[in-house]
Motif scaffolding. Structure first.
Motif, PDB file in Angstrom:
ATOM      1  N   TYR A 145      -2.615   6.287  10.795  1.00  0.00           N
ATOM      2  CA  TYR A 145      -3.032   5.732   9.828  1.00  0.00           C
ATOM      3  C   TYR A 145      -2.433   4.206   9.405  1.00  0.00           C
ATOM      4  O   TYR A 145      -2.922   3.247   9.109  1.00  0.00           O
ATOM      5  CB  TYR A 145      -3.019   6.214   8.463  1.00  0.00           C
ATOM      6  CG  TYR A 145      -1.731   6.590   7.992  1.00  0.00           C
ATOM      7  CD1 TYR A 145      -1.101   5.736   7.193  1.00  0.00           C
ATOM      8  CD2 TYR A 145      -0.911   7.765   8.399  1.00  0.00           C
ATOM      9  CE1 TYR A 145       0.285   5.931   6.453  1.00  0.00           C
ATOM     10  CE2 TYR A 145       0.503   7.957   8.035  1.00  0.00           C
ATOM     11  CZ  TYR A 145       1.016   7.340   7.139  1.00  0.00           C
ATOM     12  OH  TYR A 145       2.166   7.251   6.640  1.00  0.00           O
ATOM     13  N   GLU A 146      -1.246   4.146   9.993  1.00  0.00           N
ATOM     14  CA  GLU A 146      -0.415   2.861  10.209  1.00  0.00           C
ATOM     15  C   GLU A 146      -1.057   1.780  10.827  1.00  0.00           C
ATOM     16  O   GLU A 146      -1.187   0.512  10.309  1.00  0.00           O
ATOM     17  CB  GLU A 146       0.959   3.100  10.563  1.00  0.00           C
ATOM     18  CG  GLU A 146       1.940   4.023   9.713  1.00  0.00           C
ATOM     19  CD  GLU A 146       1.901   5.309  10.303  1.00  0.00           C
ATOM     20  OE1 GLU A 146       1.046   5.644  11.132  1.00  0.00           O
ATOM     21  OE2 GLU A 146       2.647   6.192  10.000  1.00  0.00           O
ATOM     22  N   PHE A 193       0.679  -1.118  -0.029  1.00  0.00           N
ATOM     23  CA  PHE A 193      -0.016  -0.006  -0.047  1.00  0.00           C
ATOM     24  C   PHE A 193       0.988   1.333  -0.062  1.00  0.00           C
ATOM     25  O   PHE A 193       2.108   1.136   0.286  1.00  0.00           O
ATOM     26  CB  PHE A 193      -0.981   0.205   1.175  1.00  0.00           C
ATOM     27  CG  PHE A 193      -0.357   0.178   2.649  1.00  0.00           C
ATOM     28  CD1 PHE A 193      -0.019   1.693   3.120  1.00  0.00           C
ATOM     29  CD2 PHE A 193       0.438  -0.936   3.064  1.00  0.00           C
ATOM     30  CE1 PHE A 193       0.613   1.631   4.326  1.00  0.00           C
ATOM     31  CE2 PHE A 193       0.979  -0.368   4.411  1.00  0.00           C
ATOM     32  CZ  PHE A 193       1.194   0.798   5.043  1.00  0.00           C
ATOM     33  N   LEU A 253     -10.127  -4.782   0.993  1.00  0.00           N
ATOM     34  CA  LEU A 253      -9.105  -3.869   1.839  1.00  0.00           C
ATOM     35  C   LEU A 253      -9.234  -2.252   1.182  1.00  0.00           C
ATOM     36  O   LEU A 253      -9.096  -1.291   1.722  1.00  0.00           O
ATOM     37  CB  LEU A 253      -7.619  -4.140   1.504  1.00  0.00           C
ATOM     38  CG  LEU A 253      -7.098  -5.379   2.625  1.00  0.00           C
ATOM     39  CD1 LEU A 253      -5.838  -5.837   2.179  1.00  0.00           C
ATOM     40  CD2 LEU A 253      -7.246  -4.751   3.819  1.00  0.00           C
ATOM     41  N   GLN A 254      -9.286  -2.092  -0.208  1.00  0.00           N
ATOM     42  CA  GLN A 254      -9.219  -0.796  -0.913  1.00  0.00           C
ATOM     43  C   GLN A 254     -10.563   0.000  -0.481  1.00  0.00           C
ATOM     44  O   GLN A 254     -10.602   1.056  -0.038  1.00  0.00           O
ATOM     45  CB  GLN A 254      -9.490  -1.066  -2.374  1.00  0.00           C
ATOM     46  CG  GLN A 254      -9.427   0.462  -2.894  1.00  0.00           C
ATOM     47  CD  GLN A 254      -8.210   1.114  -2.788  1.00  0.00           C
ATOM     48  OE1 GLN A 254      -7.127   0.861  -3.097  1.00  0.00           O
ATOM     49  NE2 GLN A 254      -8.138   2.238  -2.151  1.00  0.00           N
ATOM     50  N   VAL A 265      -4.416   0.719   8.967  1.00  0.00           N
ATOM     51  CA  VAL A 265      -4.142  -0.228   8.107  1.00  0.00           C
ATOM     52  C   VAL A 265      -3.896  -1.595   8.463  1.00  0.00           C
ATOM     53  O   VAL A 265      -4.381  -2.589   7.935  1.00  0.00           O
ATOM     54  CB  VAL A 265      -2.632   0.210   7.348  1.00  0.00           C
ATOM     55  CG1 VAL A 265      -2.351  -0.997   6.029  1.00  0.00           C
ATOM     56  CG2 VAL A 265      -2.967   1.676   6.357  1.00  0.00           C
ATOM     57  N   GLU A 266      -3.059  -1.604   9.568  1.00  0.00           N
ATOM     58  CA  GLU A 266      -2.846  -3.041  10.273  1.00  0.00           C
ATOM     59  C   GLU A 266      -4.223  -3.781  10.532  1.00  0.00           C
ATOM     60  O   GLU A 266      -4.434  -4.997  10.362  1.00  0.00           O
ATOM     61  CB  GLU A 266      -1.851  -2.862  11.310  1.00  0.00           C
ATOM     62  CG  GLU A 266      -0.574  -2.308  10.884  1.00  0.00           C
ATOM     63  CD  GLU A 266       0.648  -2.411  12.265  1.00  0.00           C
ATOM     64  OE1 GLU A 266       0.114  -2.865  13.281  1.00  0.00           O
ATOM     65  OE2 GLU A 266       1.690  -1.837  11.923  1.00  0.00           O
ATOM     66  N   LEU A 326      -9.928   0.934   3.338  1.00  0.00           N
ATOM     67  CA  LEU A 326      -8.768   1.755   3.484  1.00  0.00           C
ATOM     68  C   LEU A 326      -8.908   3.235   2.932  1.00  0.00           C
ATOM     69  O   LEU A 326      -7.920   3.994   3.140  1.00  0.00           O
ATOM     70  CB  LEU A 326      -7.232   1.182   3.340  1.00  0.00           C
ATOM     71  CG  LEU A 326      -7.180  -0.057   4.264  1.00  0.00           C
ATOM     72  CD1 LEU A 326      -5.890  -0.673   3.499  1.00  0.00           C
ATOM     73  CD2 LEU A 326      -6.939   0.304   5.564  1.00  0.00           C
ATOM     74  N   GLN A 348      -7.309  -2.865  10.004  1.00  0.00           N
ATOM     75  CA  GLN A 348      -8.333  -3.204   8.925  1.00  0.00           C
ATOM     76  C   GLN A 348      -7.836  -4.434   8.220  1.00  0.00           C
ATOM     77  O   GLN A 348      -8.724  -5.222   7.439  1.00  0.00           O
ATOM     78  CB  GLN A 348      -8.584  -1.912   8.104  1.00  0.00           C
ATOM     79  CG  GLN A 348      -9.226  -0.881   8.848  1.00  0.00           C
ATOM     80  CD  GLN A 348     -10.669  -1.370   9.223  1.00  0.00           C
ATOM     81  OE1 GLN A 348     -11.473  -2.026   8.578  1.00  0.00           O
ATOM     82  NE2 GLN A 348     -10.997  -0.902  10.582  1.00  0.00           N
ATOM     83  N   SER A 349      -6.314  -4.586   7.682  1.00  0.00           N
ATOM     84  CA  SER A 349      -6.013  -5.543   6.777  1.00  0.00           C
ATOM     85  C   SER A 349      -6.176  -6.925   7.549  1.00  0.00           C
ATOM     86  O   SER A 349      -6.813  -7.851   6.974  1.00  0.00           O
ATOM     87  CB  SER A 349      -4.403  -5.236   6.679  1.00  0.00           C
ATOM     88  OG  SER A 349      -4.232  -4.474   6.061  1.00  0.00           O
ATOM     89  N   VAL A 371      -5.356   5.611   1.585  1.00  0.00           N
ATOM     90  CA  VAL A 371      -4.606   4.851   1.352  1.00  0.00           C
ATOM     91  C   VAL A 371      -4.786   4.008  -0.003  1.00  0.00           C
ATOM     92  O   VAL A 371      -6.233   3.706  -0.166  1.00  0.00           O
ATOM     93  CB  VAL A 371      -4.415   3.746   2.508  1.00  0.00           C
ATOM     94  CG1 VAL A 371      -3.450   2.552   2.093  1.00  0.00           C
ATOM     95  CG2 VAL A 371      -3.625   4.437   3.708  1.00  0.00           C
ATOM     96  N   VAL A 397      -4.333   0.566  -2.114  1.00  0.00           N
ATOM     97  CA  VAL A 397      -3.848  -0.935  -1.984  1.00  0.00           C
ATOM     98  C   VAL A 397      -3.409  -1.294  -3.424  1.00  0.00           C
ATOM     99  O   VAL A 397      -4.313  -1.365  -4.373  1.00  0.00           O
ATOM    100  CB  VAL A 397      -4.863  -1.786  -1.400  1.00  0.00           C
ATOM    101  CG1 VAL A 397      -4.342  -3.213  -1.645  1.00  0.00           C
ATOM    102  CG2 VAL A 397      -5.372  -1.304  -0.063  1.00  0.00           C
TER     103      VAL A 397
END
Length: 281
Positions: free
Chosen positions: A133-134, A118, A181-182, A137-138, A185, A140-141, A190, A192
């Motif tokens: 946001y980091e 990403f 994911l898109q 991302v983790e 995020l 939500q992934s 972000v 992906v």
């Protein structure tokens, strides 16, 4: 919140102006001219607006709590003095998820992990719409990975052509994971680029039983092919004998020949030939 360009000027021109103000201010102070203090203060204020931007980095600029824009262009820039600038990396990054334990759609516990590629495309959303946001991302992934894994079986033993399963449709599952994911995020600005499964296996408590099930399914599938081929060969042999009038068989003898041929073809061991020197009847 949506990203916009911040107001900037060429930093080198402003730097020359700052040096001129400071030099003039110092010279006036030496001559005991109080106007030199004003020039020194103005020069010090302008210094706070200098910002160096490295490649693939951006700075979100806020001025007294208001977002005024983002500096993306690498170089030496001047923006509003006394503004706060928060650095955001625009590089492509990888996130390797932990090995998660999930139940597939059939309730079997499996272990699964993925890598997500990403990058940040909207700095305003990444900084102001989500908290860190980091970490977003983790979390939500891993959530998306659990959701996708729970929608499909690990393997399909009976009707593999009827739908996707995790072990045999890695490309399709990865594509669906990237799409989900898109959607999740995009709130954080972000993008992906790719999502791939890096680990997939049954959990240790059922791995042995599932291995036996896979082996049994493989044996049954092989036996089915052998039986189908044997029936075809026997049918072909009977039809050819009758067509060429090599021998005339009644139903009882035909059944006996079919039985012998099937045993000889399907058996795991080599058949032992028996030579009949008498009459067939």
């Amino acid at each position: 919140m949506k990203e916009k360009d911040a107001w900037t000027l060429n930093g080198y021109l402003v730097l020359i102006l700052i040096l001129a103000l400071l030099g003039t201010g110092i010279a006036l102070l030496i001559k005991l001219n109080l106007f030199g203090i004003v020039l020194l203060v103005v020069g010090c204020i302008l210094i706070t607006g200098i910002q160096v931007v490295q490649p693939n980095r951006a700075y979100a600029v806020t001025f007294f709590g208001s977002y005024i824009g983002t500096i993306r262009e690498p170089g030496f820039w001047f923006t509003l003095p006394f503004s706060l600038r928060k650095k955001v990396s625009l590089r492509v990054r990888n996130f390797n998820s932990k090995t998660l334990k999930v139940n597939d759609i059939e309730g079997n516990p499996i272990e699964i992990a993925a890598v997500v590629v990403f990058r940040v495309v909207d700095t305003a959303k990444a900084i102001f719409d989500v908290d860190k946001y980091e970490q977003f991302v983790e979390i939500q992934s891993e959530t998306a990975l659990r959701h996708v894994a729970s929608r499909y079986p690990y393997d399909s033993f009976e009707h593999s052509e009827s739908g996707y399963f995790l072990r045999g449709n890695g490309e399709e599952i990865a594509h669906e994971l990237a799409q989900e994911l898109q959607q999740r995020l995009s709130l954080a600005g972000v993008e992906v680029s790719e999502a791939r499964l890096t680990h997939l296996a049954y959990s240790t408590e059922i791995a042995g039983a599932m291995l036996q099930r896979q082996q049994a399914s493989a044996i049954l599938a092989a036996r089915q092919i052998i039986v189908d081929g044997a029936v075809g060969m026997v049918q072909m042999a009977i039809d050819r004998l009758e067509k060429e009038n090599v021998v005339v068989l009644d139903e009882e003898r035909k059944a006996a020949m079919i039985n012998n041929l099937l045993v000889a073809i399907v058996s795991d061991r080599s058949a032992q030939p028996v030579i009949n020197t008498g009459s067939l009847y």
